[in-house]
Design a protein around this motif. Structure first.
Motif, PDB file in Angstrom:
ATOM      1  N   LEU A 115     -69.430   9.929  34.990  1.00  0.00           N
ATOM      2  CA  LEU A 115     -68.528   8.859  34.564  1.00  0.00           C
ATOM      3  C   LEU A 115     -68.287   8.877  33.059  1.00  0.00           C
ATOM      4  O   LEU A 115     -68.612   7.933  32.362  1.00  0.00           O
ATOM      5  CB  LEU A 115     -69.096   7.513  35.007  1.00  0.00           C
ATOM      6  CG  LEU A 115     -68.154   6.324  34.941  1.00  0.00           C
ATOM      7  CD1 LEU A 115     -66.961   6.540  35.861  1.00  0.00           C
ATOM      8  CD2 LEU A 115     -68.864   5.062  35.323  1.00  0.00           C
ATOM      9  N   ALA A 116     -67.704   9.930  32.565  1.00  0.00           N
ATOM     10  CA  ALA A 116     -67.373  10.000  31.150  1.00  0.00           C
ATOM     11  C   ALA A 116     -66.061   9.273  30.858  1.00  0.00           C
ATOM     12  O   ALA A 116     -65.807   8.889  29.729  1.00  0.00           O
ATOM     13  CB  ALA A 116     -67.275  11.453  30.703  1.00  0.00           C
ATOM     14  N   GLN A 117     -65.242   9.074  31.875  1.00  0.00           N
ATOM     15  CA  GLN A 117     -63.963   8.375  31.734  1.00  0.00           C
ATOM     16  C   GLN A 117     -63.732   7.574  33.010  1.00  0.00           C
ATOM     17  O   GLN A 117     -64.324   7.853  34.039  1.00  0.00           O
ATOM     18  CB  GLN A 117     -62.806   9.364  31.585  1.00  0.00           C
ATOM     19  CG  GLN A 117     -62.858  10.198  30.345  1.00  0.00           C
ATOM     20  CD  GLN A 117     -61.818  11.302  30.393  1.00  0.00           C
ATOM     21  OE1 GLN A 117     -61.767  12.061  31.344  1.00  0.00           O
ATOM     22  NE2 GLN A 117     -61.007  11.374  29.370  1.00  0.00           N
ATOM     23  N   GLY A 118     -62.860   6.607  32.917  1.00  0.00           N
ATOM     24  CA  GLY A 118     -62.461   5.883  34.115  1.00  0.00           C
ATOM     25  C   GLY A 118     -63.430   4.803  34.542  1.00  0.00           C
ATOM     26  O   GLY A 118     -63.408   4.392  35.693  1.00  0.00           O
ATOM     27  N   GLY A 119     -64.271   4.338  33.600  1.00  0.00           N
ATOM     28  CA  GLY A 119     -65.177   3.278  33.986  1.00  0.00           C
ATOM     29  C   GLY A 119     -66.207   2.937  32.935  1.00  0.00           C
ATOM     30  O   GLY A 119     -66.085   3.310  31.776  1.00  0.00           O
ATOM     31  N   MET A 148     -57.186   3.365  33.392  1.00  0.00           N
ATOM     32  CA  MET A 148     -58.575   3.824  33.478  1.00  0.00           C
ATOM     33  C   MET A 148     -58.808   4.560  34.798  1.00  0.00           C
ATOM     34  O   MET A 148     -59.490   5.584  34.833  1.00  0.00           O
ATOM     35  CB  MET A 148     -59.539   2.653  33.361  1.00  0.00           C
ATOM     36  CG  MET A 148     -59.603   2.069  31.966  1.00  0.00           C
ATOM     37  SD  MET A 148     -60.864   0.810  31.843  1.00  0.00           S
ATOM     38  CE  MET A 148     -62.319   1.844  31.819  1.00  0.00           C
ATOM     39  N   GLY A 149     -58.241   4.027  35.869  1.00  0.00           N
ATOM     40  CA  GLY A 149     -58.364   4.690  37.161  1.00  0.00           C
ATOM     41  C   GLY A 149     -57.750   6.077  37.138  1.00  0.00           C
ATOM     42  O   GLY A 149     -58.324   7.034  37.677  1.00  0.00           O
ATOM     43  N   GLN A 150     -56.603   6.207  36.512  1.00  0.00           N
ATOM     44  CA  GLN A 150     -55.943   7.517  36.412  1.00  0.00           C
ATOM     45  C   GLN A 150     -56.766   8.482  35.559  1.00  0.00           C
ATOM     46  O   GLN A 150     -56.868   9.669  35.876  1.00  0.00           O
ATOM     47  CB  GLN A 150     -54.526   7.375  35.861  1.00  0.00           C
ATOM     48  CG  GLN A 150     -53.573   6.676  36.810  1.00  0.00           C
ATOM     49  CD  GLN A 150     -53.464   7.373  38.154  1.00  0.00           C
ATOM     50  OE1 GLN A 150     -53.461   8.603  38.254  1.00  0.00           O
ATOM     51  NE2 GLN A 150     -53.400   6.591  39.224  1.00  0.00           N
ATOM     52  N   ASP A 151     -57.380   7.972  34.471  1.00  0.00           N
ATOM     53  CA  ASP A 151     -58.265   8.812  33.654  1.00  0.00           C
ATOM     54  C   ASP A 151     -59.433   9.323  34.503  1.00  0.00           C
ATOM     55  O   ASP A 151     -59.806  10.499  34.420  1.00  0.00           O
ATOM     56  CB  ASP A 151     -58.811   8.029  32.456  1.00  0.00           C
ATOM     57  CG  ASP A 151     -57.769   7.762  31.395  1.00  0.00           C
ATOM     58  OD1 ASP A 151     -56.696   8.400  31.417  1.00  0.00           O
ATOM     59  OD2 ASP A 151     -58.037   6.889  30.528  1.00  0.00           O
ATOM     60  N   GLY A 152     -60.007   8.438  35.305  1.00  0.00           N
ATOM     61  CA  GLY A 152     -61.104   8.834  36.178  1.00  0.00           C
ATOM     62  C   GLY A 152     -60.674   9.855  37.216  1.00  0.00           C
ATOM     63  O   GLY A 152     -61.404  10.816  37.505  1.00  0.00           O
ATOM     64  N   ARG A 153     -59.482   9.667  37.782  1.00  0.00           N
ATOM     65  CA  ARG A 153     -58.967  10.618  38.773  1.00  0.00           C
ATOM     66  C   ARG A 153     -58.812  12.000  38.153  1.00  0.00           C
ATOM     67  O   ARG A 153     -59.220  13.016  38.729  1.00  0.00           O
ATOM     68  CB  ARG A 153     -57.630  10.143  39.343  1.00  0.00           C
ATOM     69  CG  ARG A 153     -57.094  11.066  40.446  1.00  0.00           C
ATOM     70  CD  ARG A 153     -55.694  10.687  40.898  1.00  0.00           C
ATOM     71  NE  ARG A 153     -54.731  10.620  39.819  1.00  0.00           N
ATOM     72  CZ  ARG A 153     -54.225  11.680  39.168  1.00  0.00           C
ATOM     73  NH1 ARG A 153     -54.602  12.905  39.479  1.00  0.00           N
ATOM     74  NH2 ARG A 153     -53.352  11.521  38.208  1.00  0.00           N
ATOM     75  N   ARG A 154     -58.255  12.056  36.954  1.00  0.00           N
ATOM     76  CA  ARG A 154     -58.098  13.354  36.282  1.00  0.00           C
ATOM     77  C   ARG A 154     -59.467  13.995  36.017  1.00  0.00           C
ATOM     78  O   ARG A 154     -59.636  15.196  36.206  1.00  0.00           O
ATOM     79  CB  ARG A 154     -57.315  13.190  34.971  1.00  0.00           C
ATOM     80  CG  ARG A 154     -55.814  13.117  35.189  1.00  0.00           C
ATOM     81  CD  ARG A 154     -55.039  13.172  33.895  1.00  0.00           C
ATOM     82  NE  ARG A 154     -55.230  11.993  33.061  1.00  0.00           N
ATOM     83  CZ  ARG A 154     -54.627  10.823  33.252  1.00  0.00           C
ATOM     84  NH1 ARG A 154     -53.788  10.675  34.264  1.00  0.00           N
ATOM     85  NH2 ARG A 154     -54.842   9.813  32.452  1.00  0.00           N
ATOM     86  N   ARG A 155     -60.429  13.194  35.600  1.00  0.00           N
ATOM     87  CA  ARG A 155     -61.772  13.743  35.355  1.00  0.00           C
ATOM     88  C   ARG A 155     -62.379  14.284  36.652  1.00  0.00           C
ATOM     89  O   ARG A 155     -62.966  15.360  36.662  1.00  0.00           O
ATOM     90  CB  ARG A 155     -62.691  12.699  34.747  1.00  0.00           C
ATOM     91  CG  ARG A 155     -64.110  13.239  34.575  1.00  0.00           C
ATOM     92  CD  ARG A 155     -64.906  12.488  33.567  1.00  0.00           C
ATOM     93  NE  ARG A 155     -66.280  12.932  33.543  1.00  0.00           N
ATOM     94  CZ  ARG A 155     -66.726  14.037  32.973  1.00  0.00           C
ATOM     95  NH1 ARG A 155     -65.886  14.852  32.346  1.00  0.00           N
ATOM     96  NH2 ARG A 155     -68.005  14.368  33.010  1.00  0.00           N
ATOM     97  N   ALA A 156     -62.224  13.547  37.734  1.00  0.00           N
ATOM     98  CA  ALA A 156     -62.753  14.016  39.024  1.00  0.00           C
ATOM     99  C   ALA A 156     -62.115  15.339  39.418  1.00  0.00           C
ATOM    100  O   ALA A 156     -62.806  16.266  39.850  1.00  0.00           O
ATOM    101  CB  ALA A 156     -62.530  12.961  40.108  1.00  0.00           C
ATOM    102  N   GLU A 157     -60.809  15.447  39.244  1.00  0.00           N
ATOM    103  CA  GLU A 157     -60.113  16.691  39.596  1.00  0.00           C
ATOM    104  C   GLU A 157     -60.507  17.838  38.669  1.00  0.00           C
ATOM    105  O   GLU A 157     -60.726  18.956  39.119  1.00  0.00           O
ATOM    106  CB  GLU A 157     -58.598  16.484  39.537  1.00  0.00           C
ATOM    107  CG  GLU A 157     -58.065  15.624  40.652  1.00  0.00           C
ATOM    108  CD  GLU A 157     -56.587  15.323  40.509  1.00  0.00           C
ATOM    109  OE1 GLU A 157     -55.939  15.799  39.543  1.00  0.00           O
ATOM    110  OE2 GLU A 157     -56.068  14.590  41.356  1.00  0.00           O
ATOM    111  N   ASP A 158     -60.589  17.549  37.366  1.00  0.00           N
ATOM    112  CA  ASP A 158     -60.864  18.599  36.380  1.00  0.00           C
ATOM    113  C   ASP A 158     -62.296  19.126  36.434  1.00  0.00           C
ATOM    114  O   ASP A 158     -62.542  20.284  36.092  1.00  0.00           O
ATOM    115  CB  ASP A 158     -60.582  18.090  34.962  1.00  0.00           C
ATOM    116  CG  ASP A 158     -59.109  17.847  34.700  1.00  0.00           C
ATOM    117  OD1 ASP A 158     -58.272  18.301  35.508  1.00  0.00           O
ATOM    118  OD2 ASP A 158     -58.801  17.186  33.686  1.00  0.00           O
ATOM    119  N   HIS A 159     -63.228  18.279  36.849  1.00  0.00           N
ATOM    120  CA  HIS A 159     -64.631  18.672  36.764  1.00  0.00           C
ATOM    121  C   HIS A 159     -65.359  18.762  38.100  1.00  0.00           C
ATOM    122  O   HIS A 159     -66.392  19.425  38.184  1.00  0.00           O
ATOM    123  CB  HIS A 159     -65.395  17.703  35.853  1.00  0.00           C
ATOM    124  CG  HIS A 159     -64.921  17.731  34.440  1.00  0.00           C
ATOM    125  ND1 HIS A 159     -65.328  18.690  33.535  1.00  0.00           N
ATOM    126  CD2 HIS A 159     -64.033  16.944  33.781  1.00  0.00           C
ATOM    127  CE1 HIS A 159     -64.723  18.476  32.377  1.00  0.00           C
ATOM    128  NE2 HIS A 159     -63.935  17.433  32.499  1.00  0.00           N
TER     129      HIS A 159
END
Length: 181
Positions: A115-119, A148-159
């Motif tokens: 959880l580095a982003q999105g929360g 914030m949700g979109q930032d988290g989604r991108r992080r989940a996809e990227d990592h």
């Protein structure tokens, strides 16, 4: 969404939520899941959790396990994952992030890396601190929560996506193959 077990922190989440609900009457807390073992300890905890839900006076709800949990996440404004022991990974965190739902998680173990982003990371085993973070999150305008949700989604996809996992495995295999004489 979680297995209903004492170490998953549902009672602490209710405690924190009760502080917030006293100030914001139009909020609801929804637990999705249930017990998976039929033991004395699980039955006792289920009774304790049921009593806590009843005391919450109508704005705490329990929904049984959902076979298509991916359809539940988009109905949430926030997801809370507050295990009382450090989670080694925290699949629920990634599921919520992949669904573009902002997260609040206990700040230890796997959630710290995920959880580095999105929360938000909340101090573990501290319902008062969790309540403050929950209140702050719910005070944000909807467009900020969405971002914030979109930032988290991108992080989940990227990592953490299957594609990223496959790339990482391929890199390890290639590196090992190049080292072999």
């Amino acid at each position: 969404p979680a297995v209903f077990a004492r170490w998953k922190g549902q009672l602490e989440v209710i405690e924190a939520f009760s502080v917030v609900a006293a100030r914001l009457s139009d909020v609801h807390l929804v637990f999705v899941g249930g017990s998976i073992y039929d033991t004395v300890a699980e039955r006792e905890y289920a009774a304790e959790l049921d009593a806590a839900v009843r005391r919450a006076a109508g704005n705490v709800h329990v929904v049984p396990f959902q076979p298509k949990i991916e359809l539940v996440y988009p109905e949430c404004d926030l997801v809370v994952h507050y295990s009382l022991r450090p989670e080694p990974f925290g699949r629920v965190i990634l599921e919520a992030m992949a669904s573009a739902v902002p997260m609040i998680a206990a700040g230890e173990g796997g959630p710290v890396e995920i959880l580095a982003q999105g929360g938000w990371l909340a101090p573990p085993r501290n319902p008062a601190a969790l309540a403050e973070i929950l209140r702050s999150a719910l005070d944000l305008p909807p467009d900020r929560l969405d971002a914030m949700g979109q930032d988290g989604r991108r992080r989940a996809e990227d990592h953490f996506s299957a594609r990223q996992f496959a790339r990482a495995v391929a890199t390890v295999i290639r590196d090992v193959a190049l080292e072999t004489p």
